[in-house]
Design an enzyme around this catalytic site. Structure first.
Site, PDB file in Angstrom:
ATOM      1  N   HIS A  25     -29.203 -39.459   5.012  1.00  0.00           N
ATOM      2  CA  HIS A  25     -29.974 -40.645   5.381  1.00  0.00           C
ATOM      3  C   HIS A  25     -30.152 -41.503   4.133  1.00  0.00           C
ATOM      4  CE1 HIS A  25     -31.454 -39.041   9.300  1.00  0.00           C
ATOM      5  NE2 HIS A  25     -31.213 -37.893   8.688  1.00  0.00           N
ATOM      6  N   HIS A  41     -25.077 -34.767   7.199  1.00  0.00           N
ATOM      7  CA  HIS A  41     -25.222 -36.214   7.113  1.00  0.00           C
ATOM      8  C   HIS A  41     -26.357 -36.551   6.147  1.00  0.00           C
ATOM      9  CE1 HIS A  41     -27.867 -34.912  10.419  1.00  0.00           C
ATOM     10  NE2 HIS A  41     -28.620 -35.986  10.156  1.00  0.00           N
ATOM     11  N   ASN A  44     -28.287 -45.903  11.624  1.00  0.00           N
ATOM     12  CA  ASN A  44     -28.976 -44.861  12.387  1.00  0.00           C
ATOM     13  C   ASN A  44     -29.402 -45.416  13.746  1.00  0.00           C
ATOM     14  OD1 ASN A  44     -31.001 -42.987  13.365  1.00  0.00           O
ATOM     15  ND2 ASN A  44     -31.010 -42.135  11.311  1.00  0.00           N
ATOM     16  N   GLN A  53     -31.217 -33.307   5.298  1.00  0.00           N
ATOM     17  CA  GLN A  53     -31.919 -32.179   5.885  1.00  0.00           C
ATOM     18  C   GLN A  53     -30.846 -31.124   6.135  1.00  0.00           C
ATOM     19  OE1 GLN A  53     -33.169 -35.016   8.730  1.00  0.00           O
ATOM     20  NE2 GLN A  53     -35.341 -34.577   8.371  1.00  0.00           N
TER      21      GLN A  53
END
Length: 118
Positions: A105, A103, A33, A90
């Site tokens: 995390h 995506h 990230n 999310q």
């Protein structure tokens, strides 16, 4: 004249050069990230720009989740953590998604990183 070989993947408005990826597969890629919330914060991303998880094909979804699982194992080994990590998607703008592409995390849990969540 031959078509130039693409040397990046598109992630929403961001072009990520191959040098920033540590996994590149047919339907997904993984990268550290750019704004990590903890050391080892990794993203597994769909190569095809799909806004919502349910927009992925079955083939894309299988490769996506296998990659999430593999990355979690690598993070555990690389960062020498015992057993825990946060795995989060999310799914949509109202859920906090800032890049309009699916995506996941994966964030190593270091004990007190997210005590506010417990």
């Amino acid at each position: 004249m031959p078509k130039p070989i693409q040397q990046f993947v598109q992630f929403g408005p961001i072009q990520l050069p191959y040098s920033q990826l540590f996994i590149l597969r047919r339907h997904v890629f993984a990268t550290v990230n750019l704004k990590p919330v903890a050391p080892g914060h990794v993203l597994v991303c769909s190569k095809r720009p799909v806004k919502r998880l349910y927009d992925m094909t079955e083939v894309e979804a299988v490769e996506f989740w296998i990659t999430v699982q593999e990355v979690a194992k690598v993070i555990k080994y690389f960062h020498n953590f015992k057993t825990n990590c946060h795995v989060s998607i999310q799914d949509g703008m109202h859920a906090g998604q800032t890049i309009p592409s699916v995506h996941c995390h994966i964030i190593p849990y270091q004990g007190k990183d997210f005590d506010i969540l417990s």
